[in-house]
Scaffold this motif. Structure first.
Motif, PDB file in Angstrom:
ATOM      1  N   SER A 138     107.786  71.778  85.172  1.00 34.04           N
ATOM      2  CA  SER A 138     107.893  72.086  83.431  1.00 34.04           C
ATOM      3  C   SER A 138     106.554  71.924  82.972  1.00 34.04           C
ATOM      4  O   SER A 138     105.821  70.857  83.297  1.00 34.04           O
ATOM      5  CB  SER A 138     109.036  71.381  82.788  1.00 34.04           C
ATOM      6  N   LEU A 139     106.101  72.957  82.253  1.00 33.77           N
ATOM      7  CA  LEU A 139     104.780  72.872  81.501  1.00 33.77           C
ATOM      8  C   LEU A 139     105.319  72.822  80.093  1.00 33.77           C
ATOM      9  O   LEU A 139     105.792  73.871  79.662  1.00 33.77           O
ATOM     10  CB  LEU A 139     103.895  74.282  81.800  1.00 33.77           C
ATOM     11  N   ASN A 140     104.972  71.889  79.222  1.00 34.84           N
ATOM     12  CA  ASN A 140     105.460  71.801  77.934  1.00 34.84           C
ATOM     13  C   ASN A 140     104.186  71.741  76.954  1.00 34.84           C
ATOM     14  O   ASN A 140     103.165  71.199  77.098  1.00 34.84           O
ATOM     15  CB  ASN A 140     106.106  70.331  77.895  1.00 34.84           C
ATOM     16  N   PHE A 141     104.317  72.405  75.810  1.00 37.01           N
ATOM     17  CA  PHE A 141     103.640  72.615  74.698  1.00 37.01           C
ATOM     18  C   PHE A 141     104.093  71.896  73.480  1.00 37.01           C
ATOM     19  O   PHE A 141     105.034  72.130  73.205  1.00 37.01           O
ATOM     20  CB  PHE A 141     103.145  73.928  74.739  1.00 37.01           C
ATOM     21  N   PRO A 142     103.173  71.493  72.562  1.00 37.44           N
ATOM     22  CA  PRO A 142     103.691  71.032  71.392  1.00 37.44           C
ATOM     23  C   PRO A 142     104.157  72.048  70.367  1.00 37.44           C
ATOM     24  O   PRO A 142     103.921  73.151  70.437  1.00 37.44           O
ATOM     25  CB  PRO A 142     102.434  70.426  71.006  1.00 37.44           C
ATOM     26  N   ASN A 143     105.121  71.535  69.503  1.00 35.69           N
ATOM     27  CA  ASN A 143     105.570  72.342  68.617  1.00 35.69           C
ATOM     28  C   ASN A 143     104.548  73.100  67.763  1.00 35.69           C
ATOM     29  O   ASN A 143     103.589  72.383  67.251  1.00 35.69           O
ATOM     30  CB  ASN A 143     106.682  71.679  67.833  1.00 35.69           C
ATOM     31  N   GLY A 144     104.793  74.368  67.325  1.00 37.77           N
ATOM     32  CA  GLY A 144     103.728  75.118  66.749  1.00 37.77           C
ATOM     33  C   GLY A 144     102.670  75.890  67.373  1.00 37.77           C
ATOM     34  O   GLY A 144     101.798  76.713  66.926  1.00 37.77           O
ATOM     35  N   GLU A 145     102.617  75.364  68.787  1.00 37.37           N
ATOM     36  CA  GLU A 145     101.612  76.249  69.707  1.00 37.37           C
ATOM     37  C   GLU A 145     102.329  77.420  70.247  1.00 37.37           C
ATOM     38  O   GLU A 145     102.972  77.233  71.278  1.00 37.37           O
ATOM     39  CB  GLU A 145     101.270  74.965  70.554  1.00 37.37           C
ATOM     40  N   TYR A 146     102.348  78.458  69.643  1.00 39.56           N
ATOM     41  CA  TYR A 146     102.984  79.708  70.083  1.00 39.56           C
ATOM     42  C   TYR A 146     102.244  80.499  70.769  1.00 39.56           C
ATOM     43  O   TYR A 146     101.141  80.552  70.937  1.00 39.56           O
ATOM     44  CB  TYR A 146     103.366  80.741  68.818  1.00 39.56           C
TER      45      TYR A 146
END
Length: 406
Positions: free
Chosen positions: A69-77
């Motif tokens: 899984s590759l996860n990105f912070p909220n708001g990083e569209y």
């Protein structure tokens, strides 16, 4: 970007997890590299057989599944095109450039993330080593991708993680497929909580309307160390049909659980003293059974008191919800065993009788609401090898070898 790698032995299980999310409308297949068809034209068997065909090239290797899984912070569209590029660059960086893989964009949490399913068995049967893959190649690849795509660095994300929220739905019979519901809940509880027996596990599962069942002591299932899981109502009554442990992703059989019991014995020790301190503070004042449970609940500890048909307490289990550790009363000390606790409780005042059901509902409010957990925990549960588990296990094994004079 935060990358989490989970290796396993079931390509079917990893694929099923993502495909079930697609069916629920919580995920979308956005890439299928190394496949002869476009993603939209692939059947389930097309997706699976491409990977299992490679896995079959090496019959000796039991571990043949890689689930990332590759996860990105909220708001990083990020667009699907960008996510496809990131997935490809990441896999190339960890040595999986020539492997076929599937990429799913998930929408079941409060932050953007993708899941990648592939195999570590090459076409010639050679196995790609997963040893220290997460610490070495993954970290290098992750940092390079953050620079290339201008992403938020993983080191900067702890401040953001507190705002991430996800939830585990309570089991509700008939609302979704029974096996999938049980699998999702077990996937979280088995990794998040530290328990050392089936009754302790059931104290945790009871919060989610699930029960692990070995059968009666004179049954064939019990004699053969069998185990099934049920969905229950909020009173603990079994509903529908049970699901065999051996058919669930991760195979949470009794044998598997017993290995975890031994590991958890070590992992929960640091939290024992804190629970005893809270119990002593609560017991310093006269308590009824219900006031005792409520006082602990207010301090973040769920107390389950098991009673027989005559109302006699024969078991006490405590769950520290903050640290996710479970203790049977007698494991904390003789003073916290069911018998001695029961002897200390004052009778319930008669005027509270009418409000007992309200108190019971308040103590079990999770039965009517969603259980909320941080996404950081959920990611670890589903995708991260627990480093502390491995360290504790190694320590435990060393002690065992020393005892055997090996």
């Amino acid at each position: 970007m935060v990358a989490k790698i989970k290796s396993g032995k079931s390509l079917t299980g990893a694929l099923n997890y993502n495909e079930n999310k697609v069916k629920q409308g919580k995920a979308v297949l956005i890439a299928a590299a190394g496949y002869p068809k476009d993603p939209a034209d692939l059947s389930f068997n097309d997706k699976l057989f491409r990977l299992t065909d490679l896995a079959s090239m090496n019959q000796r290797s039991k571990t043949n599944t890689v689930h990332v899984s590759l996860n990105f912070p909220n708001g990083e569209y990020l667009t699907d095109e960008t996510l496809r590029g990131i997935a490809g660059d990441y896999l190339e960086g960890i040595g999986f450039k020539t492997q076929p893989y599937l990429v799913y964009r998930h929408e079941d949490a409060g932050h953007p993330h993708i899941h990648i399913v592939t195999t570590n068995i090459k076409r010639d049967g050679e196995r790609i080593s997963l040893h220290y893959l997460g610490q070495n190649e993954s970290e290098k690849s992750r940092k390079a991708i953050e620079i290339k795509y201008g992403l938020t660095k993983a080191e900067q994300q702890p401040k953001i993680k507190a705002d991430f929220k996800a939830h585990i739905d309570l089991a509700e019979y008939g609302k979704a497929e029974t096996k999938r519901t049980i699998t999702n809940i077990l996937g979280f509880t088995l990794r998040a909580y530290k328990f050392t027996s089936v009754p302790e596990l059931n104290a945790v599962l009871q919060q989610y309307n699930i029960q692990a069942d070995r059968g009666t002591k004179d049954s064939r299932m019990y004699a053969r160390d069998g185990l099934v899981y049920w969905i229950t109502d909020k009173q603990g009554n079994k509903l529908g049909v049970p699901i065999k442990a051996s058919t669930i992703y991760g195979k949470p059989t009794l044998k598997t659980l017993e290995e975890k019991f031994r590991l958890n014995e070590q992992l929960r020790k640091p939290f024992k003293a804190a629970i005893i301190k809270i119990l002593d503070e609560v017991l310093a004042k006269p308590q009824t059974k219900r006031s005792f449970q409520q006082a602990l609940y207010d301090r973040g500890i769920r107390c389950f008191l098991r009673q027989n048909d005559e109302g006699c307490i024969y078991g006490a289990t405590f769950i520290d919800q903050k640290n996710k550790v479970v203790f049977n009363g007698s494991d904390l000390g003789k003073a916290y065993s069911a018998n001695l606790l029961s002897a200390r409780f004052l009778p319930e005042p008669p005027y509270k009788a009418a409000g007992q059901q309200h108190d019971h509902d308040m103590l079990n409010d999770n039965a009517n609401s969603q259980v909320t957990v941080g996404i950081d925990e959920l990611m670890e549960v589903l995708f991260a090898p627990e480093q502390e588990d491995l360290a504790a296990l190694n320590k435990f094994k060393k002690k065992k070898r020393k005892g055997l004079n090996l």
